[in-house]
Write a protein that holds these residues in place. Sequence first.
Motif, short mmCIF file in Angstrom:
data_model
loop_
_atom_site.label_atom_id
_atom_site.label_comp_id
_atom_site.label_asym_id
_atom_site.label_seq_id
_atom_site.Cartn_x
_atom_site.Cartn_y
_atom_site.Cartn_z
N VAL A 292 0.84 -1.21 0.00
CA VAL A 292 0.00 0.00 0.00
C VAL A 292 0.87 1.25 0.00
CG1 VAL A 292 -1.67 1.36 1.34
CG2 VAL A 292 -2.00 -1.10 1.06
N GLY A 293 1.95 1.24 0.79
CA GLY A 293 2.87 2.37 0.83
C GLY A 293 3.49 2.64 -0.54
N ALA A 294 3.89 1.57 -1.21
CA ALA A 294 4.48 1.72 -2.56
C ALA A 294 3.43 2.22 -3.55
CB ALA A 294 5.03 0.36 -3.02
N PHE A 295 2.20 1.73 -3.43
CA PHE A 295 1.09 2.16 -4.29
C PHE A 295 0.88 3.67 -4.17
CE2 PHE A 295 -3.39 3.26 -4.64
CZ PHE A 295 -3.77 2.69 -5.85
N LEU A 296 0.81 4.18 -2.93
CA LEU A 296 0.58 5.61 -2.70
C LEU A 296 1.76 6.44 -3.20
CD1 LEU A 296 -0.96 5.42 0.89
CD2 LEU A 296 -2.18 5.87 -1.25
N TRP A 297 2.97 5.94 -2.96
CA TRP A 297 4.16 6.68 -3.36
C TRP A 297 4.27 6.78 -4.89
CZ3 TRP A 297 7.38 10.27 -2.57
CH2 TRP A 297 8.58 10.35 -3.27
N ILE A 298 3.96 5.70 -5.60
CA ILE A 298 4.03 5.69 -7.07
C ILE A 298 3.20 6.85 -7.64
CG2 ILE A 298 3.20 4.48 -9.14
CD1 ILE A 298 4.06 1.86 -7.77
N TYR A 299 1.95 6.98 -7.16
CA TYR A 299 1.05 7.97 -7.75
C TYR A 299 1.32 9.38 -7.24
CZ TYR A 299 -1.19 4.20 -10.12
OH TYR A 299 -1.40 3.12 -10.96
N LEU A 300 1.77 9.51 -6.00
CA LEU A 300 2.14 10.83 -5.49
C LEU A 300 3.36 11.35 -6.24
CD1 LEU A 300 1.86 13.14 -3.43
CD2 LEU A 300 3.30 11.81 -1.87
N TYR A 301 4.38 10.51 -6.33
CA TYR A 301 5.63 10.89 -6.99
C TYR A 301 5.40 11.21 -8.47
CZ TYR A 301 10.53 10.44 -8.52
OH TYR A 301 11.76 10.66 -9.07
N SER A 302 4.67 10.34 -9.17
CA SER A 302 4.44 10.56 -10.60
C SER A 302 3.58 11.80 -10.84
CB SER A 302 3.80 9.33 -11.25
OG SER A 302 2.53 9.07 -10.71
N THR A 303 2.60 12.05 -9.96
CA THR A 303 1.75 13.25 -10.10
C THR A 303 2.59 14.52 -9.98
OG1 THR A 303 -0.20 12.12 -9.22
CG2 THR A 303 -0.22 14.51 -9.15
N ILE A 304 3.50 14.54 -9.02
CA ILE A 304 4.36 15.73 -8.82
C ILE A 304 5.30 15.91 -10.01
CG2 ILE A 304 6.23 16.70 -7.42
CD1 ILE A 304 4.83 15.35 -4.98
N VAL A 305 5.96 14.83 -10.43
CA VAL A 305 6.94 14.93 -11.51
C VAL A 305 6.27 15.30 -12.84
CG1 VAL A 305 8.61 13.62 -12.90
CG2 VAL A 305 8.58 13.38 -10.42
N ILE A 306 5.16 14.61 -13.16
CA ILE A 306 4.49 14.83 -14.45
C ILE A 306 3.87 16.22 -14.53
CG2 ILE A 306 2.54 14.06 -15.89
CD1 ILE A 306 3.17 11.20 -14.87
N ASN A 307 3.33 16.71 -13.39
CA ASN A 307 2.64 18.02 -13.38
C ASN A 307 3.50 19.11 -12.75
OD1 ASN A 307 -0.23 17.23 -14.31
ND2 ASN A 307 0.21 15.74 -12.70
#
Length: 344
Positions: A292-307
């Motif tokens: 679950v921690g990895a799941f949340l981190w993947i989308y938080l990190y990618s959202t920040i980097v992509i946007n």
Amino acid sequence: MKFINQKLLIIFIMFIGIISIFKVSYPFIQDRDENLIFQNTNLAKNNVTSDDYTFVVLGDNKNSISTFNKIIQQINNDNSVKFVINTGDMVFDGNPIKYDFFLKQVKKLNKPMLPVVGNHDVADGGVDRYLKIFGPLYYSFHLKNSYFIMLNNSNEEELDPWQMNWLKDELEKSKNYKYTFVFMHVPIYDPRNDINHQPGHSLKNLSNAKELLDLLNNYNITQVFFGHIHGYYVGKWDNVPYTVTGGAGAELVGKNPKHDFYHYIKVHVNNNNVSYELIKLDSPDFNFIDRVGAFLWIYLYSTIVINFWFILLLISTLILLKLYLKKFGFSYFSLAKKFFKRKH
């Protein structure tokens, strides 16, 4: 002194804002990023000079950053690999910013990449964008002793009647080749439920799934590759051998060490046989908290980097607005207070 410092701060924030506006308004996808299927099949044909060659199959990177970048780096360092096939869900949805980010990633790949369309790739208006960037939703090509067929079942329901007829013709053509590889995003059946072919994370139209499998059974299929399920599964449905490979960076939901890990597959072809090598990558530990921690981190990190530039533009705008309001003795809090008083 305080006035000068504030003036310099405003100039700096405005400078950041102007750069952000330029970055946000600049066209995300360039003209050169069009019809990549045609471009990359030609590159693959140029790379494959004999009946002995290796290609990679992977899927479901879904705007992953860390894991997918590691895969790209490993493939770049592997001179045996001639091209890469992605079984779909390359992006989280059809937003142009997400496609732009994915294209920037694969430009670092020193091998041609050929796509299979996934359900996320066409989500939120992504169909037109996919068609413009890549080309047809289903297609075929041949390399030396092998025939490759890429299908579109991104609707998660079925293969439409036109595509089924097209597939029949393509399978007839494939008889002239030693090996036939078929690729589609959504599995015909869910390998976790396939004893009785119960519906799962697979084609929802079971009669169409049976029709498709019956058709494939009539031909000498070397291997069918799928994505969609974020893991690794191999098996056989009747006479049709299959591989599910959905471990290129998207979230890992399951906790089975035999299946639920990041990976890609190297396929080695020669005139004697076809062999498959599973390449594993570091994955979260097989427990609920880590997954679950990895799941949340993947989308938080990618959202920040992509946007990143959108976020920077928003922050700089809010800071400038705050400084402007402060000049007239207001703040966000005081304005909100006035607004709610007026409402009541």
